[in-house]
Scaffold this motif. Structure first.
Motif, short mmCIF file in Angstrom:
data_model
loop_
_atom_site.label_atom_id
_atom_site.label_comp_id
_atom_site.label_asym_id
_atom_site.label_seq_id
_atom_site.Cartn_x
_atom_site.Cartn_y
_atom_site.Cartn_z
N TRP A 270 46.55 39.23 43.86
CA TRP A 270 46.27 37.80 43.74
C TRP A 270 47.10 37.16 42.62
N HIS A 271 47.63 36.00 42.92
CA HIS A 271 48.42 35.23 41.96
C HIS A 271 47.49 34.72 40.86
N ALA A 272 48.02 34.65 39.66
CA ALA A 272 47.21 34.21 38.51
C ALA A 272 46.61 32.82 38.72
N ARG A 275 42.76 31.75 41.46
CA ARG A 275 41.49 32.25 40.93
C ARG A 275 40.33 31.93 41.87
N THR A 278 40.49 34.05 44.98
CA THR A 278 40.20 35.45 44.68
C THR A 278 38.71 35.65 44.44
N THR A 298 41.24 41.18 36.85
CA THR A 298 40.27 41.07 37.95
C THR A 298 38.86 41.28 37.44
N GLN A 328 45.90 41.46 39.70
CA GLN A 328 46.54 40.16 39.50
C GLN A 328 48.05 40.35 39.32
#
Length: 439
Positions: A270-272, A275, A278, A298, A328
């Motif tokens: 998952w890209h920062a 959020r 995710t 995470t 991440q």
């Protein structure tokens, strides 16, 4: 223990029977596939298959309790009425597909009265070793029948009773259609498979489904060409703009619909900036009993969830069960680098509303299947409209991805002339026309 000379005899018989099968008309093989589909759904025959499978499942669960089998392997043993219905549907899908065997691919006039063709033909005799899944037996058999290939099957010992019952049914259908049942054979022990690897003169291709280590072992143990179906270490990447509902739905389907499948995801990246997406995905996964193993970012993101710290080993593990590694990444490039390092070149997917990000992902990922905004569980011969698959090839030669009928065919060059000789053509001689004709 099966004697090597018995396997050689089986392979020779399969080659003879395969020639009879390949000589059938396309319509005859269509009727054969339709009859096999009907047989799987016939109440008495289905009941016999399910009874054999219950015995296999009982033994597999006992082995699980002793710690001898994994939950993922036991899950693959199960054969249900719904699976039989799906298998029958796949066979009918195969039957409805265009006839590829004997198709003319090139039709070219080299000179007047000298005509060249390239025509598709079967590989010959296939040796296929696969994991515990008994549903692979009718799937692989259907593809072999459609493509005119004989096949020798070696399934996992955990499903031996079910495999026997399925092959008995297949033999009955072949006999009803006047065909030699030897075109579909079942190998029942490891000695038989070792014997198969020595049948260099009779077997044309080995298809090995299992771990990368197992596939390499097969390659090192035979002179027969090997098509490998290895690990399915698949990733789902949530890009910065991933929509929470979409990301969660895809993640749940890709992990939970059948976690033992090779096209289930094992790592969620998952890209920062993703959020919300995710959090939504992790919450839905946790509700469904998925054990989450995350990097520090995470764990911090989803503090209300029970997320175990991930180790380096988690990024390279194909769990085959309800366990998911989560990490991440700072950018799409970092996600691509992670996939390049840890992926198995099976199936990779991105969730993003950005067409540019999706296209960069497609261009950059080296995998047999690359998806944008779709679950990795679509990586399947049945879902691709191939009827079924003998495996998902992660290599790059001959066939790649779900291997259906086309991947089980080769071709021959046929030249028909009227006394033509090659010495008449060349520089300062008669030119060749090379005029393509209608196929």
């Amino acid at each position: 223990m099966t004697e090597p000379n018995t396997i050689e005899s089986m392979a020779a018989a399969a080659r003879r029977a395969g020639k009879q099968l390949a000589a059938q008309t396309g319509q005859a093989r269509v009727a054969l596939l339709q009859a096999l589909a009907s047989a799987l759904e016939a109440p008495a025959r289905a009941a016999a298959l399910l009874e054999a499978n219950r015995a296999d499942l009982e033994a597999a669960n006992a082995a699980l309790a002793r710690g001898e089998l994994s939950p993922a392997l036991v899950a693959r043993v199960a054969l249900t009425e719904s699976k039989l219905a799906a298998l029958a549907d796949g066979l009918r899908q195969l039957a409805a597909m265009p006839e590829l065997l004997g198709a003319r691919q090139v039709h070219r006039e080299l000179d007047e009265g000298l005509v060249l063709e390239r025509v598709s033909c079967p590989l010959g005799v296939l040796g296929v070793v696969f994991e515990a899944r008994p549903d692979a037996v009718p799937q692989i058999t259907g593809l072999a029948l459609k493509s005119g290939n004989a096949v020798l099957l070696k399934g996992g010992s955990e499903a031996l009773r079910t495999n026997r019952a399925l092959v008995e049914l297949i033999h009955a259908v072949l006999g009803e259609h006047g065909l030699d049942p030897a075109c579909v054979g079942l190998l029942e022990d490891r000695a038989a498979f070792r014997g198969l690897l020595e049948c260099h003169a009779q077997v044309d291709l080995i298809i090995a489904r299992g771990s990368g280590r197992f596939v390499q072992l097969v390659m090192d143990s035979t002179k027969i060409p090997v098509l490998g179906h290895a690990e399915g270490l698949c990733h789902l990447y949530l890009h910065a703009d991933a929509e929470p509902l979409r990301g969660a739905a895809i993640a749940v389907d890709a992990k939970c619909s059948y976690p033992a499948a090779c096209n289930a995801i094992e790592t969620l990246l998952w890209h920062a900036e993703a959020r919300d997406a995710t959090r939504a995905a992790l919450a839905e996964l946790a509700v469904r009993g998925v054990e989450l193993r995350g990097d520090p970012a995470t764990v911090e993101l989803a503090q209300r969830l029970d997320i175990q710290p991930a180790t380096e080993e988690d990024w390279g593990t194909e769990y085959g069960e309800l366990i998911l590694a989560v990490r991440q990444v700072a950018s799409l490039d970092e996600a691509l680098a992670h996939i390049e390092r840890h992926g198995s070149r099976h199936t990779e997917a991105i969730v993003s509303t950005s067409e540019a990000a999706g296209e960069q992902f497609v261009r950059s990922v080296d995998a047999a299947c690359v998806f944008v905004n779709a679950s990795t569980r679509f990586a399947d011969g049945y879902r691709f409209g191939l009827g079924a698959e003998v495996g998902i090839a992660t290599g790059k030669l001959h066939a790649r991805g779900p291997v259906g009928v086309e991947g089980l065919l080769t071709y021959r060059w046929l030249l028909r002339g009227q006394g033509h000789i090659a010495s008449d053509y060349g520089p300062d001689k008669k030119p060749l026309r090379h005029r393509d004709l209608e196929n």
